[in-house]
Design a protein around this motif. Structure first.
Motif, PDB file in Angstrom:
ATOM      1  N   ALA A   1      -3.758 -10.543  49.223  1.00  0.00           N
ATOM      2  CA  ALA A   1      -4.366 -10.717  48.317  1.00  0.00           C
ATOM      3  C   ALA A   1      -6.016 -10.929  49.407  1.00  0.00           C
ATOM      4  O   ALA A   1      -6.789 -11.001  50.321  1.00  0.00           O
ATOM      5  CB  ALA A   1      -5.342 -11.117  46.972  1.00  0.00           C
ATOM      6  N   THR A   2      -5.325 -12.874  50.705  1.00  0.00           N
ATOM      7  CA  THR A   2      -5.569 -13.008  51.278  1.00  0.00           C
ATOM      8  C   THR A   2      -5.887 -12.408  53.279  1.00  0.00           C
ATOM      9  O   THR A   2      -7.574 -12.394  52.922  1.00  0.00           O
ATOM     10  CB  THR A   2      -4.447 -14.549  51.908  1.00  0.00           C
ATOM     11  N   ILE A   3      -5.027 -11.992  52.829  1.00  0.00           N
ATOM     12  CA  ILE A   3      -5.345 -10.635  54.121  1.00  0.00           C
ATOM     13  C   ILE A   3      -5.807  -9.839  53.851  1.00  0.00           C
ATOM     14  O   ILE A   3      -7.171  -9.273  55.221  1.00  0.00           O
ATOM     15  CB  ILE A   3      -3.591 -10.634  54.641  1.00  0.00           C
ATOM     16  N   THR A   4      -6.149  -8.711  53.035  1.00  0.00           N
ATOM     17  CA  THR A   4      -6.349  -7.679  53.050  1.00  0.00           C
ATOM     18  C   THR A   4      -8.043  -8.676  52.055  1.00  0.00           C
ATOM     19  O   THR A   4      -9.193  -7.792  53.043  1.00  0.00           O
ATOM     20  CB  THR A   4      -6.776  -7.339  51.441  1.00  0.00           C
TER      21      THR A   4
ATOM     22  N   ARG B   1       4.953 -12.247  50.142  1.00  0.00           N
ATOM     23  CA  ARG B   1       3.873 -12.601  51.757  1.00  0.00           C
ATOM     24  C   ARG B   1       4.485 -11.724  52.560  1.00  0.00           C
ATOM     25  O   ARG B   1       5.446 -11.175  52.994  1.00  0.00           O
ATOM     26  CB  ARG B   1       4.485 -14.130  52.073  1.00  0.00           C
ATOM     27  N   LEU B   2       3.209 -11.083  53.584  1.00  0.00           N
ATOM     28  CA  LEU B   2       3.035 -10.801  54.819  1.00  0.00           C
ATOM     29  C   LEU B   2       2.734 -11.460  55.911  1.00  0.00           C
ATOM     30  O   LEU B   2       2.399 -12.952  56.367  1.00  0.00           O
ATOM     31  CB  LEU B   2       1.377 -10.127  54.755  1.00  0.00           C
TER      32      LEU B   2
ATOM     33  N   GLY C   1      -0.005 -14.882  55.246  1.00  0.00           N
ATOM     34  CA  GLY C   1      -0.331 -15.680  53.591  1.00  0.00           C
ATOM     35  C   GLY C   1       0.109 -14.101  52.898  1.00  0.00           C
ATOM     36  O   GLY C   1       0.236 -12.815  52.882  1.00  0.00           O
ATOM     37  N   ASP C   2      -0.407 -14.215  52.172  1.00  0.00           N
ATOM     38  CA  ASP C   2      -0.297 -13.736  50.371  1.00  0.00           C
ATOM     39  C   ASP C   2      -0.822 -11.978  51.109  1.00  0.00           C
ATOM     40  O   ASP C   2      -2.025 -11.827  51.205  1.00  0.00           O
ATOM     41  CB  ASP C   2      -0.511 -13.823  49.429  1.00  0.00           C
TER      42      ASP C   2
END
Length: 371
Positions: A232-235, A216-217, A229-230
């Motif tokens: 994928a979500t942030i990207t 998680r970031l 968020g993870d």
């Protein structure tokens, strides 16, 4: 150390609210990390990443908030509670590793267990086992000056993990390595972090390190959390211009009314799916086409622009353009040669509506680069 571990429950291992005042700068962030979880803390220089790590380690006093680890309070300024660094069940790998130059790899790793009460023989046995786990058994007698950067990094990691820490802190652990060593060491570090039962906080400015190593970031800017968020979500949905640059997207904030998003005083972008209200619009530089003349046909978004910069970007050429909005475009080397592009040149830019991604905005500081 033992008492803190006995307080572990189903909730997060680390539950912290870090408030640190340093002159005009204030860090005010929340961090929660579960057992076995690796959280990447990212942000630009001066965002407060190192301050957060030092506060957790007990090297920087809190102004307010708290640090709770394994269910026990370590820091609580309101209660005048503070636990010194050597009494915290925390392992730290610093950016420069900070190995003792006069000690062998074995004694560097044994130092922590010795400080926490283990006798010389037990500490050395534990250190020997950890050196074997990180693939350095044959380098036990080597001094830091006799090691490569990758080997020194692994000794520093073994030293931190030899304490069986409830929380592992990694401060830019790969920054001092060359590109090839970094690649190999990153894969090795990923394996060791996956085996660590405690919580891990990875402080880095490198998005690749974070994407590979973290579950998680948490992204901070100017002492505040701006997105988490993870990967994928942030990207998929960056929410500040820093995050957009981090994941390689053009990002704008504006007011949507159906298929149109007003992102400037006299400029709107057309999007594929209708939305209303405050939104972000994102699209990759590869979706941006550059033309010498105004294009005809399918693109719904076209505008005049001026080239401000040209740089190699992998196998492509990154073109920086200004106009009603600032935008980055990636074009092939062949296309660049055909167009004879150069700074100061006036061109036309086109982006298909189907190449844009629009999503509702959450309250955030205004974007610096949006026009």
């Amino acid at each position: 150390m033992t008492d803190i571990r006995q307080h572990r429950g189903p909730g997060p291992v680390l539950d912290a609210h870090l408030i640190v005042d340093r002159g005009a700068f204030r860090l005010d962030i929340g961090l929660r990390i579960h057992a076995g979880e690796v959280v990447g803390l990212l942000g630009p220089n001066g965002a407060g990443k190192t301050t957060a790590l030092r506060a957790l380690a007990g090297l920087q006093p809190l102004t307010g908030g708290k640090v709770t680890l394994g269910g026990a309070d370590l820091d609580h300024p309101d209660r005048r509670l503070w636990t010194p660094p050597e009494r915290r069940p925390i392992g730290v790998v610093f950016q420069d590793y900070l190995l003792f130059p006069h000690l062998s790899a074995l004694d560097n790793v044994a130092f922590g267990p010795r400080r926490h009460g283990a006798d010389r023989h037990a500490a050395r046995e534990r250190a020997s086992a950890w050196l074997a786990r990180v693939g350095l058994a044959e380098h036990a007698r080597a001094k830091p000056r006799q090691m490569s950067g990758g080997q020194a990094q692994r000794v520093a990691l073994a030293r931190a993990l030899a304490l069986d820490p409830t929380l592992l802190l990694l401060d830019e652990p790969l920054a001092a390595l060359d590109a090839r060593t970094r690649l190999d060491t990153r894969a090795e570090l990923h394996r060791h972090l996956a085996e660590h039962a405690g919580a891990t906080l990875l402080v880095t400015h490198d998005p690749l390190d974070a994407l590979v190593l973290a579950d998680r970031l948490v992204i901070i800017e100017e002492g505040r959390v701006v997105q988490e968020g993870d990967a994928a979500t942030i990207t998929a949905q960056p929410r500040t211009d820093y995050v957009a640059r981090l994941v390689g997207l053009n990002l704008y904030r504006g007011a949507a009314a159906g298929h149109a998003v007003q992102v400037g005083d006299d400029f709107a972008l057309t999007i594929a799916d209708p939305l209303h209200g405050d939104v972000f619009v994102a699209f990759p530089p590869a979706a941006v086409a550059v033309h010498l003349l105004r294009p005809e046909g399918s693109p719904r978004n076209t505008w005049p622009a001026t080239i401000t910069g040209l740089q190699r970007h992998g196998d492509s050429l990154r073109v920086q353009l200004t106009g009603p909005i600032t935008v980055a475009a990636d074009i092939t080397q062949a296309a660049a040669a055909h167009l004879h592009l150069e700074p100061g040149q006036h061109v036309w830019v086109a982006v298909k509506a189907t190449e844009t991604r629009a999503y509702p905005a959450e309250p955030n500081p205004p974007l610096r680069d949006a026009q």
